[in-house]
Design a protein around this motif. Structure first.
Motif, PDB file in Angstrom:
ATOM      1  N   ARG A  75       1.213  -1.686   0.285  1.00 41.02           N
ATOM      2  CA  ARG A  75       0.172  -0.053  -0.277  1.00 41.02           C
ATOM      3  C   ARG A  75       0.885   1.201   0.040  1.00 41.02           C
ATOM      4  NH1 ARG A  75      -4.813  -1.666   0.852  1.00 41.02           N
ATOM      5  NH2 ARG A  75      -5.185  -3.631   1.785  1.00 41.02           N
ATOM      6  N   VAL A  76      -0.060   2.507  -0.446  1.00 41.80           N
ATOM      7  CA  VAL A  76       1.340   3.244  -0.925  1.00 41.80           C
ATOM      8  C   VAL A  76       1.279   4.306   0.390  1.00 41.80           C
ATOM      9  CG1 VAL A  76       1.302   5.658  -1.673  1.00 41.80           C
ATOM     10  CG2 VAL A  76       1.127   3.878  -3.290  1.00 41.80           C
ATOM     11  N   ILE A  77       0.889   3.631   1.827  1.00 47.34           N
ATOM     12  CA  ILE A  77       0.777   4.902   2.433  1.00 47.34           C
ATOM     13  C   ILE A  77       2.439   4.249   4.019  1.00 47.34           C
ATOM     14  CG2 ILE A  77      -0.529   3.247   3.860  1.00 47.34           C
ATOM     15  CD1 ILE A  77      -0.105   7.561   4.046  1.00 47.34           C
ATOM     16  N   GLU A  78       2.034   3.149   3.264  1.00 47.26           N
ATOM     17  CA  GLU A  78       3.225   2.110   3.685  1.00 47.26           C
ATOM     18  C   GLU A  78       4.024   2.559   3.704  1.00 47.26           C
ATOM     19  OE1 GLU A  78       3.353  -1.984   3.654  1.00 47.26           O
ATOM     20  OE2 GLU A  78       0.674  -1.958   3.412  1.00 47.26           O
ATOM     21  N   ILE A  79       4.633   3.084   2.071  1.00 48.86           N
ATOM     22  CA  ILE A  79       6.428   3.540   1.711  1.00 48.86           C
ATOM     23  C   ILE A  79       6.523   4.994   1.828  1.00 48.86           C
ATOM     24  CG2 ILE A  79       7.055   3.633  -0.092  1.00 48.86           C
ATOM     25  CD1 ILE A  79       7.233   0.930   1.191  1.00 48.86           C
ATOM     26  N   SER A  80       4.478   5.532   1.768  1.00 51.38           N
ATOM     27  CA  SER A  80       4.990   7.397   2.174  1.00 51.38           C
ATOM     28  C   SER A  80       5.441   7.706   3.747  1.00 51.38           C
ATOM     29  CB  SER A  80       3.943   7.490   1.980  1.00 51.38           C
ATOM     30  OG  SER A  80       3.184   8.621   2.443  1.00 51.38           O
ATOM     31  N   GLU A  81       5.092   6.375   4.229  1.00 46.62           N
ATOM     32  CA  GLU A  81       5.657   6.631   6.359  1.00 46.62           C
ATOM     33  C   GLU A  81       7.121   6.852   6.492  1.00 46.62           C
ATOM     34  OE1 GLU A  81       2.005   5.182   9.468  1.00 46.62           O
ATOM     35  OE2 GLU A  81       2.747   3.891   7.654  1.00 46.62           O
ATOM     36  N   LYS A  82       7.597   5.739   5.671  1.00 47.61           N
ATOM     37  CA  LYS A  82       8.928   5.338   5.985  1.00 47.61           C
ATOM     38  C   LYS A  82       9.726   6.235   4.964  1.00 47.61           C
ATOM     39  CE  LYS A  82       7.968   0.333   6.380  1.00 47.61           C
ATOM     40  NZ  LYS A  82       8.344  -1.051   5.300  1.00 47.61           N
ATOM     41  N   VAL A  83       9.407   7.255   4.254  1.00 45.50           N
ATOM     42  CA  VAL A  83      10.337   7.756   2.712  1.00 45.50           C
ATOM     43  C   VAL A  83       9.999   8.793   3.330  1.00 45.50           C
ATOM     44  CG1 VAL A  83      11.168   5.961   0.844  1.00 45.50           C
ATOM     45  CG2 VAL A  83       8.820   8.036   1.719  1.00 45.50           C
ATOM     46  N   GLY A  84       9.074   9.298   4.456  1.00 46.84           N
ATOM     47  CA  GLY A  84       8.473  10.957   4.999  1.00 46.84           C
ATOM     48  C   GLY A  84       8.321  11.489   3.672  1.00 46.84           C
ATOM     49  N   ALA A  85       7.508  10.748   3.165  1.00 47.79           N
ATOM     50  CA  ALA A  85       6.894  11.317   2.238  1.00 47.79           C
ATOM     51  C   ALA A  85       5.207  12.351   2.262  1.00 47.79           C
ATOM     52  CB  ALA A  85       6.581  10.634   0.875  1.00 47.79           C
ATOM     53  N   GLY A  86       5.005  13.454   2.354  1.00 44.81           N
ATOM     54  CA  GLY A  86       3.757  14.005   2.560  1.00 44.81           C
ATOM     55  C   GLY A  86       2.706  14.293   3.058  1.00 44.81           C
ATOM     56  N   ILE A  87       2.281  12.657   2.034  1.00 43.37           N
ATOM     57  CA  ILE A  87       0.657  11.794   2.748  1.00 43.37           C
ATOM     58  C   ILE A  87       0.397  11.535   3.865  1.00 43.37           C
ATOM     59  CG2 ILE A  87      -0.009   9.882   1.849  1.00 43.37           C
ATOM     60  CD1 ILE A  87       1.214  10.076  -1.249  1.00 43.37           C
ATOM     61  N   ILE A  88      -0.423  12.325   4.660  1.00 36.93           N
ATOM     62  CA  ILE A  88      -0.639  12.539   5.835  1.00 36.93           C
ATOM     63  C   ILE A  88      -2.152  11.568   5.508  1.00 36.93           C
ATOM     64  CG2 ILE A  88       0.559  14.445   6.526  1.00 36.93           C
ATOM     65  CD1 ILE A  88      -2.331  15.417   6.192  1.00 36.93           C
ATOM     66  N   TYR A  89      -1.824  11.472   7.415  1.00 36.04           N
ATOM     67  CA  TYR A  89      -3.490  10.155   7.298  1.00 36.04           C
ATOM     68  C   TYR A  89      -4.226  10.629   8.580  1.00 36.04           C
ATOM     69  CZ  TYR A  89      -0.519   7.025   9.803  1.00 36.04           C
ATOM     70  OH  TYR A  89       0.481   6.729  10.285  1.00 36.04           O
ATOM     71  N   GLY A  90      -5.327  10.443   9.264  1.00 30.98           N
ATOM     72  CA  GLY A  90      -5.544  10.775  10.170  1.00 30.98           C
ATOM     73  C   GLY A  90      -6.955   9.810  10.613  1.00 30.98           C
ATOM     74  N   CYS A  91      -6.820   8.296   9.860  1.00 26.58           N
ATOM     75  CA  CYS A  91      -7.749   7.083  10.152  1.00 26.58           C
ATOM     76  C   CYS A  91      -7.702   6.720  11.334  1.00 26.58           C
ATOM     77  CB  CYS A  91      -6.695   5.498   9.311  1.00 26.58           C
ATOM     78  SG  CYS A  91      -6.399   6.086   7.044  1.00 26.58           S
ATOM     79  N   ARG A  92      -6.431   7.479  12.007  1.00 25.69           N
ATOM     80  CA  ARG A  92      -6.223   6.703  13.537  1.00 25.69           C
ATOM     81  C   ARG A  92      -7.079   7.180  14.282  1.00 25.69           C
ATOM     82  NH1 ARG A  92       0.048   5.189  13.040  1.00 25.69           N
ATOM     83  NH2 ARG A  92      -0.362   3.163  11.577  1.00 25.69           N
ATOM     84  N   GLU A  93      -7.428   8.551  13.462  1.00 23.88           N
ATOM     85  CA  GLU A  93      -8.209   9.661  14.249  1.00 23.88           C
ATOM     86  C   GLU A  93      -9.625   9.937  14.060  1.00 23.88           C
ATOM     87  OE1 GLU A  93      -4.927  11.017  13.435  1.00 23.88           O
ATOM     88  OE2 GLU A  93      -3.813  10.074  15.427  1.00 23.88           O
ATOM     89  N   GLY A  94      -9.845   9.096  12.831  1.00 21.39           N
ATOM     90  CA  GLY A  94     -11.014   9.029  12.384  1.00 21.39           C
ATOM     91  C   GLY A  94     -11.886   9.892  11.652  1.00 21.39           C
ATOM     92  N   ASP A  95     -10.266  10.413  10.925  1.00 22.55           N
ATOM     93  CA  ASP A  95     -11.048  11.222   9.518  1.00 22.55           C
ATOM     94  C   ASP A  95     -10.312  10.302   8.618  1.00 22.55           C
ATOM     95  OD1 ASP A  95     -10.647  13.312   8.192  1.00 22.55           O
ATOM     96  OD2 ASP A  95      -8.949  14.423   8.633  1.00 22.55           O
ATOM     97  N   CYS A  96     -11.372   9.449   8.349  1.00 21.53           N
ATOM     98  CA  CYS A  96     -11.117   8.941   6.779  1.00 21.53           C
ATOM     99  C   CYS A  96     -11.607   9.973   5.717  1.00 21.53           C
ATOM    100  CB  CYS A  96     -12.391   7.930   6.046  1.00 21.53           C
ATOM    101  SG  CYS A  96     -12.069   6.948   5.354  1.00 21.53           S
ATOM    102  N   GLY A  97     -10.507  10.037   4.434  1.00 21.97           N
ATOM    103  CA  GLY A  97     -10.323  10.538   3.126  1.00 21.97           C
ATOM    104  C   GLY A  97      -9.229  11.512   3.840  1.00 21.97           C
TER     105      GLY A  97
END
Length: 96
Positions: A22-44
């Motif tokens: 999944r793209v998010i897995e790699i984004s986190e590892k390389v420090g890209a600017g794709i953020i996510y709030g899934c863990r805070e209930g902010d889907c999308g």
């Protein structure tokens, strides 16, 4: 195992990743600017633009389609938490 080349255009970093990643897995590892709030209930919040290589990215699920429509996402937009690399090919993404 097939690998795709995933480029994060916001930080100009490319990595080879195995199919099914999944793209998010790699984004986190390389420090890209794709953020996510899934863990805070902010889907999308991990909305991204696929600038190149959409044919090498999995099709959206029914749930992802629903979230994309709710967020008025345009053509080429995907959720990084859902989009999986399918295999060999070059994919270029950037945060929205």
């Amino acid at each position: 195992m097939a690998k795709g080349k995933l480029t994060f255009e916001d930080i100009n970093v490319s990595v080879n990743v195995p199919a099914g990643t999944r793209v998010i897995e790699i984004s986190e590892k390389v420090g890209a600017g794709i953020i996510y709030g899934c863990r805070e209930g902010d889907c999308g919040s991990c909305l991204m633009k696929v600038d190149e290589g959409m044919e090498f990215v999995s099709e959206p699920s029914a749930l992802e389609d629903k979230v994309l429509k709710e967020n008025l996402a345009g053509r080429g937009m995907r959720l990084a938490c859902q989009a999986q690399i399918l295999g060999e090919g070059e994919i270029k993404v950037r945060p929205v």
